[in-house]
Design a protein around this motif. Structure first.
Motif, mmCIF file in Angstrom:
data_model
loop_
_atom_site.group_PDB
_atom_site.id
_atom_site.type_symbol
_atom_site.label_atom_id
_atom_site.label_comp_id
_atom_site.label_asym_id
_atom_site.label_seq_id
_atom_site.Cartn_x
_atom_site.Cartn_y
_atom_site.Cartn_z
ATOM 1 N N MET A 181 10.498 4.794 -9.914
ATOM 2 C CA MET A 181 9.498 3.605 -10.464
ATOM 3 C C MET A 181 8.324 4.284 -11.129
ATOM 4 O O MET A 181 7.284 3.523 -11.476
ATOM 5 N N GLU A 182 8.005 5.593 -10.905
ATOM 6 C CA GLU A 182 6.789 6.171 -11.403
ATOM 7 C C GLU A 182 5.600 5.553 -10.923
ATOM 8 O O GLU A 182 4.913 5.433 -10.042
ATOM 9 N N ASP A 183 5.076 4.792 -12.171
ATOM 10 C CA ASP A 183 3.562 4.295 -12.159
ATOM 11 C C ASP A 183 3.487 2.760 -11.768
ATOM 12 O O ASP A 183 2.570 2.281 -12.075
ATOM 13 N N ILE A 184 4.608 2.401 -11.564
ATOM 14 C CA ILE A 184 4.832 0.607 -11.126
ATOM 15 C C ILE A 184 4.513 0.636 -9.770
ATOM 16 O O ILE A 184 5.247 1.111 -8.793
ATOM 17 N N GLU A 185 3.451 0.112 -9.227
ATOM 18 C CA GLU A 185 3.174 -0.182 -7.913
ATOM 19 C C GLU A 185 3.891 -1.191 -7.212
ATOM 20 O O GLU A 185 4.310 -2.248 -7.699
ATOM 21 N N GLY A 186 4.298 -0.843 -5.986
ATOM 22 C CA GLY A 186 5.170 -1.744 -5.153
ATOM 23 C C GLY A 186 5.657 -0.848 -3.967
ATOM 24 O O GLY A 186 4.787 0.129 -3.667
ATOM 25 N N GLU A 187 6.528 -1.671 -3.115
ATOM 26 C CA GLU A 187 6.996 -0.837 -1.823
ATOM 27 C C GLU A 187 8.120 -1.322 -1.915
ATOM 28 O O GLU A 187 8.790 -2.272 -1.981
ATOM 29 N N PRO A 188 9.276 -0.342 -1.096
ATOM 30 C CA PRO A 188 10.467 -0.581 -0.857
ATOM 31 C C PRO A 188 10.322 -1.672 0.501
ATOM 32 O O PRO A 188 9.541 -1.485 1.192
#
Length: 79
Positions: free
Chosen positions: A14-21
């Motif tokens: 996901m590199e620079d895409i913010e989020g969380e599993p």
């Protein structure tokens, strides 16, 4: 709690895409993890991580489509 390996796999794809599993549920003894975006955006298909015991991997394209269908149809056991 999300295993560190799951977070590492998502960070790598996901590199620079913010989020969380997050844990979506289980199927056939496998833990199925999804990725919750911090900001809504249209990305098409997001990767799915499959956990089998202490081993984790990114789902193949065909597994991902099958899992997305199972998720849509409510076939995963609750997390």
């Amino acid at each position: 709690m999300i295993p560190a390996e799951v977070t590492r796999l998502y960070d790598s794809v996901m590199e620079d895409i913010e989020g969380e599993p997050f844990l979506r549920g289980t199927r056939n003894g496998q833990a199925i993890y999804g990725y919750r975006l911090a900001v809504p955006m249209c990305l098409g298909h997001l990767p799915i991580v499959i956990g089998e015991g202490d081993s984790f991997r990114i789902a193949t394209w065909s597994e991902m489509i099958e899992l997305e269908n199972d998720i849509r149809e409510g076939k995963l056991a609750s997390a």
